[in-house]
Scaffold this active site. Sequence first.
Site, short mmCIF file in Angstrom:
data_model
loop_
_atom_site.label_atom_id
_atom_site.label_comp_id
_atom_site.label_asym_id
_atom_site.label_seq_id
_atom_site.Cartn_x
_atom_site.Cartn_y
_atom_site.Cartn_z
N ASP A 294 -4.96 -0.83 -5.18
CA ASP A 294 -3.56 -0.55 -4.86
C ASP A 294 -2.59 -1.62 -5.33
O ASP A 294 -1.48 -1.34 -5.75
CB ASP A 294 -3.38 -0.22 -3.37
N HIS A 295 -3.00 -2.89 -5.23
CA HIS A 295 -2.09 -3.98 -5.62
C HIS A 295 -2.87 -5.28 -5.69
O HIS A 295 -4.05 -5.31 -5.34
CB HIS A 295 -0.91 -4.10 -4.66
N THR B 216 0.83 -1.21 0.00
CA THR B 216 0.00 0.00 0.00
C THR B 216 0.86 1.26 0.00
O THR B 216 0.57 2.22 -0.71
CB THR B 216 -0.92 0.04 1.24
C1 GP9 Z 1 -2.73 -0.87 6.65
C2 GP9 Z 1 -3.08 -1.06 5.24
C3 GP9 Z 1 -2.52 -2.34 4.67
O1 GP9 Z 1 -2.91 0.38 7.20
O2 GP9 Z 1 -2.95 0.04 4.46
O3 GP9 Z 1 -1.35 -2.24 3.98
P1 GP9 Z 1 -0.85 -3.41 2.99
O4 GP9 Z 1 -0.64 -4.64 3.83
O5 GP9 Z 1 -1.93 -3.63 1.97
O6 GP9 Z 1 0.37 -2.90 2.40
MN MN Z 2 -2.85 -2.57 0.39
#
Ligand code: GP9
Ligand code: MN
Length: 689
Positions: A480-481, A305
């Site tokens: 996001d991914h 993220t």
């Molecule tokens: C936590 C969330 C998760 O605050 O944004 O992050 P990720 O594990 O998807 O990188």
């Molecule tokens: Mn994420």
Amino acid sequence: MRSALNKVQGFLDRRIGFFTLIFLIYWLKTYLVYVNKFSLGISDGMQTFLAIMNPVPFGLLLFGIALYFKGKKSYWIMLIIDLIESLWLFANILYYREFSDFLSVGIIKSSGSVSNNLTLSISEIIHASDFLVFADVIILAILLLTKIIKVDSNPLKKRYPISITLISCLTFALNLGLANKDRPQLLTRTFDNNYIVKYLGLNFYAGYNVYQAHKQSSTRANANSSDIDKVLKFLKTNRSTRNATYFGKAAGKNVFIFHLESFQQFLINYKVDGKEVTPNINKFYTDQNTLAFDNFYNQVGQGKTSDAEMMLENSLFGLSSGSAMTSYGTSNTFQALPAFLDQRGYSTASFHGDVGSFWNRDNTYKSWGYQYFFSEDYYQDKTNYSIGYGLKDKIFLKQSIKYLEKLPQPFYAKLITVTNHYPYELDKQNQSIAKTKTGDNTVDGYVQTAHYLDQAFGEFISYLKKAGLYDNSLIVVYGDHYGISNNHKKAIAQLLGKKKVTSYDLAQFQKVPFMVHATGLKGGINHTYGGEIDVMPTLLDLLGIENTDTIQLGNDLLSTNRNQTVAFRNGDFVSPGFSKIGSKVYNNQGVDVTKKLTKEQKAEVNQQQEHTTTVLSLSDKIVTGDLLRFYTPNNFTKVNKTAYSYKYRDSMKKLNAAQKDTQHKSLKQQNGGKSTQKLYVTDAPELKK
Ligand code: GP9
Ligand code: MN
């Protein structure tokens, strides 16, 4: 009784006895500070065990040093170590109270700017009970000086200190092993300092921080202003020309960045048992005012993220390992999208239902020019409100309105959802679609949490329409991914209705949605190849903000002369022509053509590879060398991080004061001071009376 006391006294009068006493007190004290003064988020038996055990290895190591010395000296060393440990605890208690984070080398070095940024008065920062951490140092020193505990001058056999050092190493190995098992990639990905302290302790954190700071500062020190010239030279020939039909099309509108957690493109129009998984997002995708990109890839590395956020708002890549936000977010100079907007009269805010420290957001966002960061502390969290990393999306979005409606307009608001996150668990009452049936447990729940996220999205969009925000906003929606990692090939093949998946299929599986919607915008599905790195230039152009001299490694997705090679963080790439995955080259039908390339094709692939390597390495140089400190684009003012505070009290004060601004009215002001929260309708079962 007497004889037992005598025995204790006898033991304490021996050096090993005093060592045991001081060590046990240090151990207990550290643990008590962990649970009473920090909020480490210790959530289960294993984490409790690790938090209890983690002071041991370094405690044994440090106090054990004293045992290599003779006589009085050895006692003094133990006391001095205890004093240093106590000071470190004390300083962290105070720092944590204000910043919910631990002291770091960077912070200590720039202590001036920290004290500028203090919002609490000294009496609020220091509590009387904090001084208790020094109690043992004082009491033990008195006991020694008054000879109630006697100094043992007999030499200690060498095997004692040696075995204590060995035990310290062994317990450390055990600690590290168990920590990594409970939280894989704890150190390589470095999520959050709270995690490091929870799993490996405050002493380990200190050492690790010094090591990292040293590594980083030497790279930074070796960088100089001529390094940025190389970047500018590259950009001179690689910046695409903006598309005049779209430039400024969304100027002056509010901006929403709707972050769909772990959301992949394949979910769009995907069905389970004939039922659409994401009906609301699908509708939005094909809306006549939505511009959607169906060859848009996530380009994240380990920072997941945080890498996505880094690319989206800075047009810079994450790092090849770890997270740029965690390692550089606090200290580096940035020229981020929120700062551009902040300087053009927008109010800027990020909303997220997890702790503010995760991915170091609470510091990074200041460097990026976010005026507000509404994180966990701003939300009401009751039983069942949260799952996994934070508040369930429906509850999170509904509760966000009370802050959103007070933001002076135009605003830039980023909403980071989190329920659709690995391991894709959702309580029964929120499940409203069947799981997939691949038989892979971590995969099959994915459509359920995605469905939930879609419903939450639908509720949010309905609110925007009712509240009158829909038509005067640019709504950006993105995934996001990946949600399903490449470790689940069999399940992926089943989901895609294929017998087997190749590396090419897996690369295509990295597509995530990217859509922009604005009433009046000419929509449609755009097939250009691009990724997260391209978002910032695209948005700056849509918002009509000049960016011909900015440091951005992506290109406006709407420009017609853009390079369509999409770099992955590991150096692979995809493009409309060829894709290079690992050691193989594929054509756009997914056929392995590595050995069949003509001379011209080879040259083309090499050029694409060159482009990929160049953008990644330039990005790394910018981030690790903090090169933006040497260059400021025209019409941009260097961000003053200390101007921002995300403390509840400060933010509410600022937000309330903003309600008197007659030039930049908030939604609530426009509504005659009446809240619009009632317009928000959710079917979240947790909120039913
Ligand atoms: C936590 C969330 C998760 O605050 O944004 O992050 P990720 O594990 O998807 O990188
Ligand atoms: Mn994420």
